[in-house]
Design a protein around this motif. Structure first.
Motif, PDB file in Angstrom:
ATOM      1  N   TYR A 188      -4.706   6.798  -2.337  1.00  0.00           N
ATOM      2  CA  TYR A 188      -3.902   5.675  -1.911  1.00  0.00           C
ATOM      3  C   TYR A 188      -4.111   4.513  -2.875  1.00  0.00           C
ATOM      4  O   TYR A 188      -5.046   4.525  -3.695  1.00  0.00           O
ATOM      5  N   HIS A 211      -0.691  -3.118   4.847  1.00  0.00           N
ATOM      6  CA  HIS A 211      -2.074  -3.043   5.340  1.00  0.00           C
ATOM      7  C   HIS A 211      -2.240  -1.919   6.364  1.00  0.00           C
ATOM      8  O   HIS A 211      -1.903  -0.774   6.066  1.00  0.00           O
ATOM      9  N   GLN A 212      -2.701  -2.185   7.574  1.00  0.00           N
ATOM     10  CA  GLN A 212      -2.967  -1.140   8.546  1.00  0.00           C
ATOM     11  C   GLN A 212      -1.810  -0.921   9.524  1.00  0.00           C
ATOM     12  O   GLN A 212      -1.963  -0.243  10.525  1.00  0.00           O
ATOM     13  N   ASP A 213      -0.689  -1.474   9.210  1.00  0.00           N
ATOM     14  CA  ASP A 213       0.466  -1.311  10.083  1.00  0.00           C
ATOM     15  C   ASP A 213       1.129   0.041   9.848  1.00  0.00           C
ATOM     16  O   ASP A 213       0.632   0.860   9.067  1.00  0.00           O
ATOM     17  N   THR A 214       2.242   0.236  10.489  1.00  0.00           N
ATOM     18  CA  THR A 214       2.953   1.502  10.465  1.00  0.00           C
ATOM     19  C   THR A 214       3.175   2.012   9.050  1.00  0.00           C
ATOM     20  O   THR A 214       3.588   1.268   8.163  1.00  0.00           O
ATOM     21  N   GLN A 215       2.912   3.286   8.864  1.00  0.00           N
ATOM     22  CA  GLN A 215       3.204   3.926   7.585  1.00  0.00           C
ATOM     23  C   GLN A 215       4.561   4.609   7.666  1.00  0.00           C
ATOM     24  O   GLN A 215       4.872   5.278   8.655  1.00  0.00           O
ATOM     25  N   TYR A 216       5.358   4.437   6.626  1.00  0.00           N
ATOM     26  CA  TYR A 216       6.670   5.047   6.527  1.00  0.00           C
ATOM     27  C   TYR A 216       6.591   6.169   5.499  1.00  0.00           C
ATOM     28  O   TYR A 216       6.060   5.965   4.401  1.00  0.00           O
ATOM     29  N   PHE A 217       7.128   7.327   5.874  1.00  0.00           N
ATOM     30  CA  PHE A 217       6.969   8.515   5.067  1.00  0.00           C
ATOM     31  C   PHE A 217       8.267   8.925   4.382  1.00  0.00           C
ATOM     32  O   PHE A 217       9.362   8.751   4.928  1.00  0.00           O
ATOM     33  N   GLY A 218       8.108   9.533   3.202  1.00  0.00           N
ATOM     34  CA  GLY A 218       9.223  10.154   2.522  1.00  0.00           C
ATOM     35  C   GLY A 218       9.445  11.562   3.052  1.00  0.00           C
ATOM     36  O   GLY A 218       8.665  12.061   3.863  1.00  0.00           O
ATOM     37  N   LEU A 243       3.395  14.577   0.901  1.00  0.00           N
ATOM     38  CA  LEU A 243       4.121  13.484   1.524  1.00  0.00           C
ATOM     39  C   LEU A 243       3.624  12.150   0.997  1.00  0.00           C
ATOM     40  O   LEU A 243       2.419  11.905   0.935  1.00  0.00           O
ATOM     41  N   THR A 272       0.822  -1.203   0.000  1.00  0.00           N
ATOM     42  CA  THR A 272       0.000   0.000   0.000  1.00  0.00           C
ATOM     43  C   THR A 272       0.863   1.261   0.000  1.00  0.00           C
ATOM     44  O   THR A 272       1.838   1.350   0.749  1.00  0.00           O
ATOM     45  N   TYR A 297       0.579   5.777  -0.348  1.00  0.00           N
ATOM     46  CA  TYR A 297      -0.321   6.885  -0.059  1.00  0.00           C
ATOM     47  C   TYR A 297       0.291   8.208  -0.514  1.00  0.00           C
ATOM     48  O   TYR A 297       1.507   8.373  -0.506  1.00  0.00           O
ATOM     49  N   ILE A 345      -3.669   0.111  -2.992  1.00  0.00           N
ATOM     50  CA  ILE A 345      -3.387  -1.098  -2.208  1.00  0.00           C
ATOM     51  C   ILE A 345      -2.582  -2.118  -2.982  1.00  0.00           C
ATOM     52  O   ILE A 345      -2.107  -3.103  -2.425  1.00  0.00           O
TER      53      ILE A 345
END
Lengths: 111, 113
Positions: free
Chosen positions: A48, A96-103, A90, A31, A33, A50
């Motif tokens: 977003y 899935h619904q776990d931690t999102q990592y950002f640029g 960003l 996924t 975003y 998936i």
């Protein structure tokens, strides 16, 4: 570990111009975003995806298009830049619904 | 509508003092809860998350947060702040069946010497 790369870091455009922002991730996450960050308003979801070739609209999708041609990349297009628009875009990825990592973000300024 | 509220836009604390940042969410069921931090000109980094179980969760750099179901809150705390904790802190949730984070408006923390 992995990394999210966003290009360009800074984007200056003209009113009415179509502008494209790119995001790459090597986490192998399904996924991805796109969020828009405006001062004092937090982050708001634009699109977003998936999986490859999937697109889901967020609350702020009007005025934007997105493309997910590969699992590792997710592009966002501002279809017609608005005069004096200034925001940070960003990109993020997750399982899935776990931690999102950002640029680190792309900073947009429209003259 | 589902929302996340961070009532304090700005907080200033002295180095070495304790810090508490407030967060409340509006939803009938318990969502997944997160705190993210954004250092100047950087992307967001997750500090901690809560899915279920012990309502007090530990995060990185000495941060912890406490979930309260009765209060629909997820407040962030740190016992003793350092100047490097100056940043913007975001509370965020993912509701059941949802995919994307819903963010609060953020709290800017300034740590003075």
């Amino acid at each position: 570990g992995g990394i999210i790369t966003q290009t360009p870091k800074f984007l200056i455009g003209q009113e009415g111009q179509k502008l494209t922002l790119k995001c790459q991730q090597n986490f192998n996450h399904d996924t991805m975003y796109w969020y828009r960050q405006d001062s004092g308003k937090g982050l708001r979801l634009i699109y977003y995806s998936i999986t490859e070739n999937d697109l889901q609209k967020g609350d702020l999708s009007e005025g934007y298009d997105a493309s997910r041609e590969k699992k590792s990349s997710f592009s966002l297009t501002v279809t017609s830049a608005q005069k004096n628009e200034m925001a940070v875009f960003l990109c993020a990825s997750s399982i899935h619904q776990d931690t999102q990592y950002f640029g680190p973000g792309t900073r947009l300024l429209v003259l | 509508a589902q929302s996340v509220t961070q009532p304090d836009a700005r907080v200033t604390v002295s180095e070495g003092a304790s810090l508490q940042l407030r967060c409340k969410y509006s939803y009938s069921a318990t969502p997944y809860l997160f705190w993210y931090v954004q250092y100047p000109r950087q992307g967001l980094q997750m500090l901690l998350k809560y899915y279920s179980g012990d309502p007090v969760v530990q995060g990185v750099n000495g941060f912890e947060a406490e979930f309260s179901k009765s209060d629909s809150s997820f407040h962030l705390r740190k016992a003793s702040v350092h100047w490097s904790d100056s940043a913007v802190y975001f509370c965020a949730v993912i509701y059941q069946g949802g995919r994307a984070l819903i963010f609060g408006t953020g709290t800017t923390v300034s740590v003075s010497p």
